[in-house]
Design an enzyme around this catalytic site. Structure first.
Site, PDB file in Angstrom:
ATOM      1  N   ASP A 213       0.855  -1.182   0.000  1.00  0.00           N
ATOM      2  CA  ASP A 213       0.000   0.000   0.000  1.00  0.00           C
ATOM      3  C   ASP A 213       0.894   1.236   0.000  1.00  0.00           C
ATOM      4  O   ASP A 213       1.743   1.395   0.880  1.00  0.00           O
ATOM      5  CB  ASP A 213      -0.886  -0.038   1.253  1.00  0.00           C
ATOM      6  CG  ASP A 213      -2.008   0.982   1.179  1.00  0.00           C
ATOM      7  OD1 ASP A 213      -2.186   1.609   0.114  1.00  0.00           O
ATOM      8  OD2 ASP A 213      -2.691   1.157   2.198  1.00  0.00           O
TER       9      ASP A 213
ATOM     10  N   ASP B  53      -3.500   2.584  -5.643  1.00  0.00           N
ATOM     11  CA  ASP B  53      -2.254   2.573  -4.865  1.00  0.00           C
ATOM     12  C   ASP B  53      -2.058   1.338  -4.005  1.00  0.00           C
ATOM     13  O   ASP B  53      -1.302   1.379  -3.049  1.00  0.00           O
ATOM     14  CB  ASP B  53      -2.168   3.831  -3.987  1.00  0.00           C
ATOM     15  CG  ASP B  53      -3.140   3.772  -2.820  1.00  0.00           C
ATOM     16  OD1 ASP B  53      -4.167   3.073  -2.939  1.00  0.00           O
ATOM     17  OD2 ASP B  53      -2.863   4.418  -1.804  1.00  0.00           O
ATOM     18  N   GLU B  54      -2.730   0.249  -4.319  1.00  0.00           N
ATOM     19  CA  GLU B  54      -2.484  -0.949  -3.520  1.00  0.00           C
ATOM     20  C   GLU B  54      -2.629  -2.222  -4.343  1.00  0.00           C
ATOM     21  O   GLU B  54      -3.315  -2.235  -5.376  1.00  0.00           O
ATOM     22  CB  GLU B  54      -3.388  -0.997  -2.283  1.00  0.00           C
ATOM     23  CG  GLU B  54      -4.841  -0.820  -2.575  1.00  0.00           C
ATOM     24  CD  GLU B  54      -5.710  -0.880  -1.318  1.00  0.00           C
ATOM     25  OE1 GLU B  54      -5.505  -1.777  -0.485  1.00  0.00           O
ATOM     26  OE2 GLU B  54      -6.603  -0.036  -1.189  1.00  0.00           O
TER      27      GLU B  54
END
Ligand SMILES: [Mg+2]
Length: 354
Positions: free
Chosen positions: A9, A103-104
């Site tokens: 993350d 974003d992960e």
């Protein structure tokens, strides 16, 4: 069923992208938010979080909490580009990964020789190439990995078994676990269940009465950190590589670079023939003691061009500088077409209409 999963993350992603574009803002409270009356905070830098500002908070409230905060309008194109570069770096290292949002991602670590070292290298490489910091959680399933990646942000690196997770988060509120939303949280509270330990020890029949035959036991499983380790790859990877294992280990740098040139020429030809290209160029080196190292670099444009590939690959090899005789050398190009880019990367910039 056992597995090994990492959750990666990126830390304060949008704010970090803005900071990397405007280094003069480093150390200042920065929030990324739109400007309309319904605008919400999409990300706050860690400095801004000290004022109690968090994601999804109305921007107006954030400005009241920290009037000196620098407010930056979201730049989705820039976030997509950095996200893509990060995912390509992941793709160069890990065969199976599942991008979750911008974003992960979940990474399947099953079968990796030294998963922790591999994750340390991956995080370092993401930082070197994109200046994004990432937090990593590693566990036997997605649930443990996800909670672990969040436990020591920013720059976290937390490895837990399910048993360790149960102990560590025994007194944490039930809402710590993804899958227990505000509504369930509230209903559990009415049963005097507020912590994960209490939920785990709760009477299953009462939970079934209250939540039904499926959700009741599922809640106990969540509190026990039982869950799936499945990582679903949802993109078409473009990955093409060539490698050579030497009859006799090679110590000469010139000889090594010569072989790399030969492999890069073969690789470029194959890519061009199949009309494929990628943005991440990687090398693989195996030493005589079987230490295997990969190094990768993501460039700004797609390539299948020999000159570009060999330039980057040679630079990576020199930078690594093998300290022992080399048994195997390889070069590859990776890229991919995100299958669900449009659906997945939609940014929540406004409060949902009432
Ligand atoms: Mg994040």
């Amino acid at each position: 069923m056992t597995g090994l999963v990492a959750h990666l993350d990126l830390d304060a992603f949008f704010a970090s992208v803005e900071l990397s574009r405007r280094p003069e803002l480093k150390g200042m409270p920065v929030i990324v938010a739109g400007s309309g009356p319904r605008a919400v905070v999409t990300t706050a830098s860690y400095e801004a979080r000290l004022f109690g500002i968090g994601s999804a908070m109305p921007a107006a409230r954030a400005k009241r909490l920290c009037p000196e905060a620098v407010v930056i309008a979201p730049n989705s194109a820039a976030y997509r580009e950095v996200s893509r570069a990060v995912m390509e770096i992941i793709a160069a290292h890990i065969d199976r990964f599942e991008q979750l949002g911008i974003d992960e991602a979940f990474l399947d670590l099953e079968g990796l020789h030294s998963p922790k070292a591999a994750m340390r290298r991956l995080v370092a490489e993401i930082y070197e190439q994109t200046s994004m910091r990432a937090s990593i959680g590693i566990g036997p399933n997605r649930l443990v990995a996800k909670v672990a990646s969040d436990a020591e942000k920013p720059n976290g690196f937390v490895v837990l078994t399910a048993e360790q997770a149960r102990k560590r988060f025994a007194d944490a509120p039930v809402s710590l676990v993804p899958g227990i939303g505000p509504r369930t949280n509230e209903r559990l509270g009415e049963m005097a269940i507020t912590t994960l330990a209490q939920l785990r020890a709760a009477d299953e029949r009462s939970l079934i009465e209250r939540f039904g035959a499926r959700q009741g036991p599922a809640l106990i499983a969540l509190a026990s950190f039982d869950g799936s380790a499945e990582v679903v790859t949802d993109r078409e990877a473009v990955s093409e590589s060539r490698e050579t294992t030497f009859d006799q280990d090679i110590s000469s740098g010139d000889e090594l670079e010569g072989e790399l040139k030969r492999l890069a020429a073969e690789l470029a030809e194959a890519l061009q023939r199949n009309n494929r290209s990628g943005r991440t160029i990687r090398i693989k080196v195996r030493l005589d003691d079987w230490t295997t190292v990969t190094r990768a670099k993501t460039i700004s444009a797609l390539t299948n061009d020999y000159a570009t590939i060999i330039e980057v690959a040679t630079a990576l090899l020199r930078e690594y500088g093998p300290q022992r005789p080399v048994r195997l050398v390889g070069v590859g190009v990776t890229g991919f077409t995100p299958a669900r880019e449009r659906d997945q990367l939609e940014l929540p910039l406004e409060l949902p209409a009432a």
